[in-house]
Enzyme design. Structure first.
Site, PDB file in Angstrom:
ATOM      1  N   PRO A 181      28.089  62.440  30.096  1.00  0.00           N
ATOM      2  CA  PRO A 181      28.473  61.847  31.275  1.00  0.00           C
ATOM      3  C   PRO A 181      27.662  60.506  31.710  1.00  0.00           C
ATOM      4  CG  PRO A 181      26.920  63.847  31.658  1.00  0.00           C
ATOM      5  CD  PRO A 181      27.022  63.583  29.971  1.00  0.00           C
ATOM      6  N   GLY A 182      28.387  59.655  32.377  1.00  0.00           N
ATOM      7  CA  GLY A 182      27.953  58.474  32.900  1.00  0.00           C
ATOM      8  C   GLY A 182      27.838  58.528  34.346  1.00  0.00           C
TER       9      GLY A 182
ATOM     10  N   ARG B 251      35.268  47.123  41.164  1.00  0.00           N
ATOM     11  CA  ARG B 251      36.228  48.311  41.312  1.00  0.00           C
ATOM     12  C   ARG B 251      37.311  48.511  42.202  1.00  0.00           C
ATOM     13  NH1 ARG B 251      34.906  52.957  41.674  1.00  0.00           N
ATOM     14  NH2 ARG B 251      35.796  53.674  39.799  1.00  0.00           N
TER      15      ARG B 251
ATOM     16  N   CYS C 203      36.817  33.673  46.027  1.00  0.00           N
ATOM     17  CA  CYS C 203      38.039  33.014  46.316  1.00  0.00           C
ATOM     18  C   CYS C 203      39.080  33.750  45.625  1.00  0.00           C
ATOM     19  CB  CYS C 203      38.150  31.665  45.748  1.00  0.00           C
ATOM     20  SG  CYS C 203      37.354  30.503  46.780  1.00  0.00           S
ATOM     21  N   GLU C 204      39.488  34.745  46.223  1.00  0.00           N
ATOM     22  CA  GLU C 204      40.599  35.634  45.858  1.00  0.00           C
ATOM     23  C   GLU C 204      40.877  36.793  47.010  1.00  0.00           C
ATOM     24  OE1 GLU C 204      40.934  36.137  42.052  1.00  0.00           O
ATOM     25  OE2 GLU C 204      41.830  37.784  41.843  1.00  0.00           O
TER      26      GLU C 204
HETATM   27  N1  LLP Z   1      32.042  58.892  26.749  1.00  0.00           N
HETATM   28  C1  LLP Z   1      32.833  57.981  26.401  1.00  0.00           C
HETATM   29  C2  LLP Z   1      33.467  58.068  25.147  1.00  0.00           C
HETATM   30  C3  LLP Z   1      33.662  57.110  27.373  1.00  0.00           C
HETATM   31  O1  LLP Z   1      34.687  56.250  27.061  1.00  0.00           O
HETATM   32  C4  LLP Z   1      33.079  57.060  28.816  1.00  0.00           C
HETATM   33  C5  LLP Z   1      33.602  56.314  29.639  1.00  0.00           C
HETATM   34  C6  LLP Z   1      32.153  58.179  28.988  1.00  0.00           C
HETATM   35  C7  LLP Z   1      31.672  58.914  28.134  1.00  0.00           C
HETATM   36  C8  LLP Z   1      31.444  58.302  30.433  1.00  0.00           C
HETATM   37  O2  LLP Z   1      32.458  58.522  31.324  1.00  0.00           O
HETATM   38  P1  LLP Z   1      32.085  58.823  32.620  1.00  0.00           P
HETATM   39  O3  LLP Z   1      31.146  60.303  32.770  1.00  0.00           O
HETATM   40  O4  LLP Z   1      31.218  57.644  33.248  1.00  0.00           O
HETATM   41  O5  LLP Z   1      33.227  59.081  33.478  1.00  0.00           O
HETATM   42  N2  LLP Z   1      34.887  51.091  34.329  1.00  0.00           N
HETATM   43  C9  LLP Z   1      35.390  52.528  34.873  1.00  0.00           C
HETATM   44  C10 LLP Z   1      35.128  53.749  33.858  1.00  0.00           C
HETATM   45  C11 LLP Z   1      35.237  53.358  32.489  1.00  0.00           C
HETATM   46  C12 LLP Z   1      34.749  54.619  31.665  1.00  0.00           C
HETATM   47  C13 LLP Z   1      34.948  54.355  30.161  1.00  0.00           C
HETATM   48  N3  LLP Z   1      34.458  55.376  29.551  1.00  0.00           N
HETATM   49  C14 LLP Z   1      35.152  52.726  36.394  1.00  0.00           C
HETATM   50  O6  LLP Z   1      34.470  51.714  36.889  1.00  0.00           O
HETATM   51  O7  LLP Z   1      35.843  53.590  36.831  1.00  0.00           O
END
Ligand code: LLP
Length: 430
Positions: free
Chosen positions: A290-291, A329, A360-361
């Site tokens: 998780p991120g 986002r 500027c958008e």
């Molecule tokens: N593992 C893989 C292979 C992934 O592609 C991702 C996210 C994660 C883990 C982590 O996912 P999370 O737990 O953070 O949902 N920029 C976008 C999110 C892109 C996520 C890409 N991959 C945003 O701001 O919502």
């Protein structure tokens, strides 16, 4: 705005763990990324604890694309957590922060040769191979280095979780992974198994991001386990590990209904265990990465209110000193946020403001229709839930220097990323 457990109202003002936002603005300037280190560490520990299992080895990997700085990498190292990286730059930061390379998983649909070589040299523990061409490339590079690379294959289980189209990753035409229903998929795995300098350890899937339905994760897990059985039967090899990705949804605004990940994980592991028994997969290791759910609620952004304008049709614009360069986002995903005026935290809302950035958008709108007390130039706006994918996706659009970042731990702020200067904007230019 829903307050985080480190935010309180004291004498009419919002404070972060006892620290006044005005004091932070004075000391570090605005816009300012504020990161609550205590709550991040607590979440890392709670997820790790929830992942302890009698059935499998487990590893928590922090998907560092959500937020990565040297200071964050150091925390990941100190907490003994693994890391999901997607580039040489993330690996470089990870190594500088002291993360154990053996616990690093390298993802990406087009890892460059130089990135793979760097990762092999640094002793990255696992490579998540994204497509069949990468198999041969990685094998050749590992051979040149005289090492054997441990690999998982990224699969696309074809689960369409309900999230914004741009952050879906597992649909049939996805650029990521090999499709589970591809007739050649077994040949791809066979090649991985037979490659002289690869150790094929198992499978990976990630079904998307900001997902609120637990069932999507359970379904994807079952699909993966069923596929693992087929692989075992057809190719007579064992699937040691499955990495089930990340993607757990978080709260941004009312209407977001995240589930409690710490409570979910043990049930998820139990499900995997039962499926492993049912299908006869002697799975040894389960990883999650998780991120967003680890960092988002720990982050907020502090802005100073500038000019305020009311249009002929009575739309009230509140202009801030940042915008889409520090938070892309809303423009990119129509993402919603909550915010409040820190210095008027106990006052009732009287009208709706449109919070607009200074870039500027026309699309540089951070929040539409935000109910606030009567706002004035000089007020401080706190936007919550900006820990994930804000700093990591920040840009210098319009040549705005990127904001500073501070961590707050035990009520003490500490600068972790300096504010960019105008000279910094030129430092690579000839
Ligand atoms: N593992 C893989 C292979 C992934 O592609 C991702 C996210 C994660 C883990 C982590 O996912 P999370 O737990 O953070 O949902 N920029 C976008 C999110 C892109 C996520 C890409 N991959 C945003 O701001 O919502």
């Amino acid at each position: 705005m829903r307050l985080e457990n480190y935010q309180f109202i004291q004498e009419g003002e919002l404070v972060h763990d006892g620290v006044r936002y005005e004091d932070l603005a004075q000391e570090f300037g605005t816009p300012l990324y504020i990161f609550d280190e205590d709550s991040f560490r607590q979440r890392l520990r709670a997820y790790k604890e929830a992942l302890r299992s009698d059935y499998f080895d487990t590893e928590l990997l922090y998907a560092s694309k959500a937020l990565l700085t040297l200071a964050v990498a150091r925390i990941v190292a100190q907490e003994g957590v693994g890391q999901d990286i997607v580039s040489g730059g993330e690996l470089y930061t990870s190594r500088a922060g002291g993360v154990d390379p053996g616990k690093v998983y390298f993802h990406g649909n087009n890892k460059l040769d130089q990135e793979l070589v760097f990762a092999l040299e640094e002793g990255v523990g696992t490579f998540v191979v994204d497509n069949r061409q990468e198999v041969q490339r990685l094998n050749r590079l590992a051979q040149e280095q005289g090492v054997v690379a441990r690999v998982l294959l990224r699969l696309n289980p074809g689960i369409e979780a309900s999230t914004h189209e741009f952050i879906q990753t597992a649909h049939v035409d996805s650029k990521f992974g090999e499709n589970i229903h591809d007739p050649e998929i077994y040949a791809v795995i066979q090649n991985m198994e037979e490659a002289s300098h690869l150790h094929f350890a198992g499978l990976h899937s990630h079904i998307g991001s900001q997902i609120f339905e637990e069932t999507s994760f359970f379904q994807a897990a079952t699909e993966m386990m069923e596929f693992a059985t087929k692989v075992q039967e057809r190719l007579s090899l064992t699937i040691e590990e499955i990495n089930f990705g990340g993607g757990f949804g978080v709260y941004y605004t009312e209407g977001d209904t995240p589930f409690d990940v710490v409570e979910f994980i043990p049930r998820f592991l139990e499900h995997i265990h039962q499926e492993a028994e049912r299908l006869g997969v002697p799975l040894q290791k389960v990883t999650l990465e998780p991120g967003r759910s680890l960092v988002n609620a720990s982050g907020s952004t502090l802005y100073r209110v500038g000019d305020i304008k009311t249009t002929l049709t009575d739309k009230h614009y509140l202009f801030i000193d940042g915008g889409m360069s520090d938070n892309i986002r809303p423009a990119l995903y129509e993402a919603k946020y909550e915010a409040l005026l820190a210095n008027k935290a106990d006052q009732a809302s009287v009208k709706n403001y449109t919070v607009a950035g200074k870039l500027c958008e026309s699309g540089d709108i951070i929040i539409e229709d935000l109910p606030l007390p009567e706002a004035a130039t000089g007020d401080l706006l706190v936007v919550n839930g900006t820990g994930a994918y804000n700093y990591s996706m920040a840009s210098n659009y319009n040549r705005l220097p990127r904001p500073a970042m501070i961590h707050i731990m035990e009520g003490k702020p500490r600068l972790t990323v300096k504010r960019e200067t105008y000279e910094d904007l030129l430092h690579l230019e000839l």
